[in-house]
Scaffold this motif. Structure first.
Motif, mmCIF file in Angstrom:
data_model
loop_
_atom_site.group_PDB
_atom_site.id
_atom_site.type_symbol
_atom_site.label_atom_id
_atom_site.label_comp_id
_atom_site.label_asym_id
_atom_site.label_seq_id
_atom_site.Cartn_x
_atom_site.Cartn_y
_atom_site.Cartn_z
ATOM 1 N N ASP A 258 0.815 6.521 -6.932
ATOM 2 C CA ASP A 258 -0.254 7.518 -7.129
ATOM 3 C C ASP A 258 0.330 8.929 -7.188
ATOM 4 O O ASP A 258 -0.092 9.759 -7.993
ATOM 5 C CB ASP A 258 -1.274 7.442 -5.987
ATOM 6 C CG ASP A 258 -2.280 6.311 -6.189
ATOM 7 O OD1 ASP A 258 -2.332 5.759 -7.315
ATOM 8 O OD2 ASP A 258 -3.005 5.995 -5.234
ATOM 9 N N GLU B 169 0.828 -1.221 0.000
ATOM 10 C CA GLU B 169 0.000 0.000 0.000
ATOM 11 C C GLU B 169 0.859 1.268 0.000
ATOM 12 O O GLU B 169 0.449 2.300 -0.533
ATOM 13 C CB GLU B 169 -0.923 -0.018 1.223
ATOM 14 C CG GLU B 169 -2.021 -1.066 1.116
ATOM 15 C CD GLU B 169 -2.714 -1.326 2.447
ATOM 16 O OE1 GLU B 169 -3.899 -1.675 2.417
ATOM 17 O OE2 GLU B 169 -2.077 -1.175 3.516
ATOM 18 N N GLU C 199 1.860 1.757 -3.519
ATOM 19 C CA GLU C 199 0.730 2.326 -4.276
ATOM 20 C C GLU C 199 0.614 3.826 -4.043
ATOM 21 O O GLU C 199 0.355 4.597 -4.975
ATOM 22 C CB GLU C 199 -0.585 1.645 -3.861
ATOM 23 C CG GLU C 199 -0.809 0.310 -4.557
ATOM 24 C CD GLU C 199 -1.854 -0.544 -3.846
ATOM 25 O OE1 GLU C 199 -2.740 0.015 -3.170
ATOM 26 O OE2 GLU C 199 -1.758 -1.789 -3.955
#
Ligand code: FE2
Length: 285
Positions: A275, A268, A271
């Protein structure tokens, strides 16, 4: 066997570490250090304060957060903020900013030089449970005038920022960790007692004076962590004591942290960085 009705004793007394953060802001950090990485659900605790604008004017230019809530409480001076939700404004002495980063927010926090140059305050990071980490961001600003103050007996003054004390309820609500956040001022020799059960992590941050914290003597500045029990007892010494008393429900979840992002897994975190690189960090604005 643990006596849960007991007064909670201090199990750890931590001296803040001097650190440099943001674009060059000098501050004292007590959580998120080598000595204390995480005090579930609290991820970071900073005390910033100086009479020299050189120590803080560089501020915290635009930066992201994900997976946490941040609470800023001003004691003196002011901070101007803007964020990706379209909020902007200035918080000043006694005001609170409680920001839920959720799935992603970008914001800027820039200290302003006051008339006498003095700027002081606290920032706390509270973890979000896995199910709320990607929730829509939210911003609550609480002005000093709306924070109730209790004076249950001579020599005790308590500002109730979150949670309940002496029948007063703090204006900061709907926070995942169900926190109590009190700002307590004691006159010399006065004893303060309140109920905070064992199932909530609890700490005090002593920012002025000295006193006995559940059997441990401490002088400011100091962060004191309370152990098992049902109530907290603090007795001010000769010059009185001012401290924050903060508690919250531990999440008991794995954490993966990287700077302003706190998630449950390394995946995460990757990610979040992806992003950010690809311009898809802000999911709600
Ligand atoms: Fe921030």
């Amino acid at each position: 066997m643990i006596n849960k009705d007991a007064i909670r004793k201090v199990t750890n007394s931590i001296e803040p570490t001097q650190v440099m953060e943001g674009a060059g802001v000098r501050l004292r950090r007590s959580i998120a250090t080598r000595q204390l990485d995480y005090l579930d659900p609290f991820l970071l605790f900073d005390h910033f304060g100086s009479h020299d604008p050189e120590d803080y004017m560089a501020g915290f230019p635009m930066h992201p957060h994900r997976g946490i809530e941040t609470v800023t409480y001003m004691q003196a001076g002011s901070v101007r903020h803007t964020d990706s939700l379209g909020n902007s404004g200035v918080i000043s002495t006694g005001d609170i900013q409680w920001m839920t980063a959720g799935g992603g927010i970008m914001h800027e926090e820039m200290p302003q030089q006051g008339a006498d140059g003095h700027m002081e305050g606290f920032q706390l990071w509270v973890n979000l449970p896995a199910k709320l980490k990607m929730s829509p961001p939210r911003y609550q600003e609480i002005l000093a005038g709306t924070i109730p103050e209790a004076a249950p007996q001579p020599g005790i003054r308590v500002k109730v920022i979150a949670g309940e004390y002496a029948g007063l309820h703090g204006p900061v609500t709907e926070i995942a960790a169900d926190p109590t956040y009190l700002d307590v001022a004691l006159e010399p020799g006065v004893t303060f007692t309140t109920v905070i059960t064992s199932d909530h992590t609890a700490f005090a941050y002593l920012y002025f004076g000295d006193g006995d914290f559940g059997g441990v003597f401490a002088s400011s500045p100091r962060l004191l962590i309370f152990g098992e029990g049902n109530s907290i007892q603090i007795k001010a010494d000769k010059i009185g004591a001012k401290f924050l008393l903060i508690s919250g429900k531990p999440l008991g979840e794995p954490i993966a942290r990287y700077g302003p992002f706190v998630m449950n897994t390394q995946q995460e975190i990757m990610e979040a960085l992806k992003d950010l690189r690809e311009g898809t960090f802000i999911k709600h604005s």
